[in-house]
Write a protein that holds these residues in place. Sequence first.
Motif, PDB file in Angstrom:
ATOM      1  N   LYS A   1       0.813  -1.217   0.000  1.00  0.00           N
ATOM      2  CA  LYS A   1       0.000   0.000   0.000  1.00  0.00           C
ATOM      3  C   LYS A   1       0.849   1.270   0.000  1.00  0.00           C
ATOM      4  O   LYS A   1       0.528   2.239  -0.673  1.00  0.00           O
ATOM      5  N   GLU A   2       1.926   1.263   0.757  1.00  0.00           N
ATOM      6  CA  GLU A   2       2.780   2.452   0.840  1.00  0.00           C
ATOM      7  C   GLU A   2       3.419   2.761  -0.517  1.00  0.00           C
ATOM      8  O   GLU A   2       3.539   3.924  -0.899  1.00  0.00           O
ATOM      9  N   ILE A   3       3.799   1.727  -1.244  1.00  0.00           N
ATOM     10  CA  ILE A   3       4.387   1.917  -2.573  1.00  0.00           C
ATOM     11  C   ILE A   3       3.336   2.486  -3.534  1.00  0.00           C
ATOM     12  O   ILE A   3       3.630   3.390  -4.327  1.00  0.00           O
ATOM     13  N   ILE A   4       2.125   1.978  -3.442  1.00  0.00           N
ATOM     14  CA  ILE A   4       1.047   2.492  -4.300  1.00  0.00           C
ATOM     15  C   ILE A   4       0.792   3.963  -3.991  1.00  0.00           C
ATOM     16  O   ILE A   4       0.647   4.786  -4.904  1.00  0.00           O
ATOM     17  N   LYS A   5       0.762   4.287  -2.704  1.00  0.00           N
ATOM     18  CA  LYS A   5       0.513   5.672  -2.283  1.00  0.00           C
ATOM     19  C   LYS A   5       1.579   6.615  -2.857  1.00  0.00           C
ATOM     20  O   LYS A   5       1.265   7.648  -3.438  1.00  0.00           O
ATOM     21  N   LYS A   6       2.842   6.240  -2.709  1.00  0.00           N
ATOM     22  CA  LYS A   6       3.932   7.068  -3.218  1.00  0.00           C
ATOM     23  C   LYS A   6       3.938   7.088  -4.745  1.00  0.00           C
ATOM     24  O   LYS A   6       4.270   8.102  -5.353  1.00  0.00           O
ATOM     25  N   SER A   7       3.569   5.985  -5.357  1.00  0.00           N
ATOM     26  CA  SER A   7       3.517   5.907  -6.822  1.00  0.00           C
ATOM     27  C   SER A   7       2.464   6.848  -7.390  1.00  0.00           C
ATOM     28  O   SER A   7       2.659   7.434  -8.461  1.00  0.00           O
ATOM     29  N   LYS A   8       1.361   6.993  -6.698  1.00  0.00           N
ATOM     30  CA  LYS A   8       0.307   7.914  -7.152  1.00  0.00           C
ATOM     31  C   LYS A   8       0.818   9.350  -7.174  1.00  0.00           C
ATOM     32  O   LYS A   8       0.519  10.110  -8.089  1.00  0.00           O
ATOM     33  N   VAL A   9       1.612   9.697  -6.175  1.00  0.00           N
ATOM     34  CA  VAL A   9       2.182  11.044  -6.118  1.00  0.00           C
ATOM     35  C   VAL A   9       3.147  11.254  -7.282  1.00  0.00           C
ATOM     36  O   VAL A   9       3.096  12.276  -7.971  1.00  0.00           O
ATOM     37  N   VAL A  10       4.020  10.276  -7.513  1.00  0.00           N
ATOM     38  CA  VAL A  10       4.983  10.371  -8.614  1.00  0.00           C
ATOM     39  C   VAL A  10       4.244  10.460  -9.948  1.00  0.00           C
ATOM     40  O   VAL A  10       4.572  11.280 -10.805  1.00  0.00           O
TER      41      VAL A  10
ATOM     42  N   ASP B   1       2.243  13.690 -14.608  1.00  0.00           N
ATOM     43  CA  ASP B   1       1.030  13.801 -15.411  1.00  0.00           C
ATOM     44  C   ASP B   1       0.759  12.507 -16.187  1.00  0.00           C
ATOM     45  O   ASP B   1       0.529  12.508 -17.395  1.00  0.00           O
ATOM     46  N   THR B   2       0.826  11.387 -15.465  1.00  0.00           N
ATOM     47  CA  THR B   2       0.580  10.074 -16.058  1.00  0.00           C
ATOM     48  C   THR B   2      -0.093   9.187 -15.016  1.00  0.00           C
ATOM     49  O   THR B   2      -0.538   9.667 -13.987  1.00  0.00           O
ATOM     50  N   SER B   3      -0.174   7.917 -15.304  1.00  0.00           N
ATOM     51  CA  SER B   3      -0.801   6.975 -14.362  1.00  0.00           C
ATOM     52  C   SER B   3       0.223   5.931 -13.915  1.00  0.00           C
ATOM     53  O   SER B   3       1.258   5.740 -14.555  1.00  0.00           O
ATOM     54  N   ILE B   4      -0.107   5.277 -12.825  1.00  0.00           N
ATOM     55  CA  ILE B   4       0.746   4.187 -12.346  1.00  0.00           C
ATOM     56  C   ILE B   4       0.814   3.103 -13.418  1.00  0.00           C
ATOM     57  O   ILE B   4       1.882   2.555 -13.696  1.00  0.00           O
ATOM     58  N   SER B   5      -0.307   2.822 -14.019  1.00  0.00           N
ATOM     59  CA  SER B   5      -0.355   1.812 -15.071  1.00  0.00           C
ATOM     60  C   SER B   5       0.597   2.161 -16.215  1.00  0.00           C
ATOM     61  O   SER B   5       1.346   1.319 -16.702  1.00  0.00           O
ATOM     62  N   ARG B   6       0.595   3.414 -16.617  1.00  0.00           N
ATOM     63  CA  ARG B   6       1.459   3.866 -17.710  1.00  0.00           C
ATOM     64  C   ARG B   6       2.930   3.780 -17.312  1.00  0.00           C
ATOM     65  O   ARG B   6       3.791   3.384 -18.089  1.00  0.00           O
ATOM     66  N   MET B   7       3.232   4.163 -16.066  1.00  0.00           N
ATOM     67  CA  MET B   7       4.620   4.090 -15.596  1.00  0.00           C
ATOM     68  C   MET B   7       5.106   2.643 -15.582  1.00  0.00           C
ATOM     69  O   MET B   7       6.215   2.357 -16.032  1.00  0.00           O
ATOM     70  N   LEU B   8       4.282   1.733 -15.079  1.00  0.00           N
ATOM     71  CA  LEU B   8       4.666   0.325 -15.053  1.00  0.00           C
ATOM     72  C   LEU B   8       4.807  -0.234 -16.466  1.00  0.00           C
ATOM     73  O   LEU B   8       5.738  -0.979 -16.762  1.00  0.00           O
ATOM     74  N   SER B   9       3.890   0.149 -17.337  1.00  0.00           N
ATOM     75  CA  SER B   9       3.944  -0.300 -18.720  1.00  0.00           C
ATOM     76  C   SER B   9       5.231   0.171 -19.392  1.00  0.00           C
ATOM     77  O   SER B   9       5.920  -0.608 -20.068  1.00  0.00           O
ATOM     78  N   ASP B  10       5.585   1.438 -19.194  1.00  0.00           N
ATOM     79  CA  ASP B  10       6.819   1.980 -19.784  1.00  0.00           C
ATOM     80  C   ASP B  10       8.056   1.289 -19.219  1.00  0.00           C
ATOM     81  O   ASP B  10       9.011   0.995 -19.948  1.00  0.00           O
ATOM     82  N   LEU B  11       8.033   1.033 -17.921  1.00  0.00           N
ATOM     83  CA  LEU B  11       9.161   0.361 -17.275  1.00  0.00           C
ATOM     84  C   LEU B  11       9.341  -1.045 -17.838  1.00  0.00           C
ATOM     85  O   LEU B  11      10.454  -1.447 -18.206  1.00  0.00           O
ATOM     86  N   LEU B  12       8.256  -1.795 -17.919  1.00  0.00           N
ATOM     87  CA  LEU B  12       8.334  -3.159 -18.457  1.00  0.00           C
ATOM     88  C   LEU B  12       8.752  -3.162 -19.920  1.00  0.00           C
ATOM     89  O   LEU B  12       9.555  -3.997 -20.349  1.00  0.00           O
ATOM     90  N   LYS B  13       8.224  -2.219 -20.686  1.00  0.00           N
ATOM     91  CA  LYS B  13       8.595  -2.125 -22.095  1.00  0.00           C
ATOM     92  C   LYS B  13      10.096  -1.873 -22.232  1.00  0.00           C
ATOM     93  O   LYS B  13      10.773  -2.506 -23.048  1.00  0.00           O
ATOM     94  N   GLY B  14      10.620  -0.972 -21.428  1.00  0.00           N
ATOM     95  CA  GLY B  14      12.053  -0.690 -21.457  1.00  0.00           C
ATOM     96  C   GLY B  14      12.893  -1.901 -21.093  1.00  0.00           C
ATOM     97  O   GLY B  14      13.919  -2.173 -21.720  1.00  0.00           O
ATOM     98  N   MET B  15      12.445  -2.649 -20.098  1.00  0.00           N
ATOM     99  CA  MET B  15      13.167  -3.851 -19.682  1.00  0.00           C
ATOM    100  C   MET B  15      13.185  -4.891 -20.795  1.00  0.00           C
ATOM    101  O   MET B  15      14.217  -5.511 -21.065  1.00  0.00           O
ATOM    102  N   VAL B  16      12.053  -5.087 -21.448  1.00  0.00           N
ATOM    103  CA  VAL B  16      11.958  -6.055 -22.542  1.00  0.00           C
ATOM    104  C   VAL B  16      12.837  -5.625 -23.712  1.00  0.00           C
ATOM    105  O   VAL B  16      13.570  -6.438 -24.287  1.00  0.00           O
ATOM    106  N   GLU B  17      12.798  -4.334 -24.063  1.00  0.00           N
ATOM    107  CA  GLU B  17      13.624  -3.835 -25.164  1.00  0.00           C
ATOM    108  C   GLU B  17      15.105  -3.992 -24.859  1.00  0.00           C
ATOM    109  O   GLU B  17      15.888  -4.390 -25.731  1.00  0.00           O
TER     110      GLU B  17
END
Length: 77
Positions: A11-20, A25-41
């Motif tokens: 929960k604490e990570i989600i809370k801080k992630s929402k602030v980031v 000006d994005t979503s947690i979902s978008r940040m995770l998606s971008d992170l995973l995409k970068g890792m795969v690439e």
Amino acid sequence: MKQNVTLSIEKEIIKKSKVVAARRDTSISRMLSDLLKGMVENDERYEAAKRSALHQLKKGIRLGGKITWKREDLYAR
């Protein structure tokens, strides 16, 4: 095609992630998606470079020069 994924995150990570996410000006979902995409690439680039390097090693690399001696001249029998 996008697909939903369920994650278990503290929960604490989600809370801080929402602030980031809000600051960026994005979503947690978008940040995770971008992170995973970068890792795969990165992994795909690494594997391609590894295949290329192994191919070069098998093929050999000619460094130039010319052999001007015979084996018999180098070793006394």
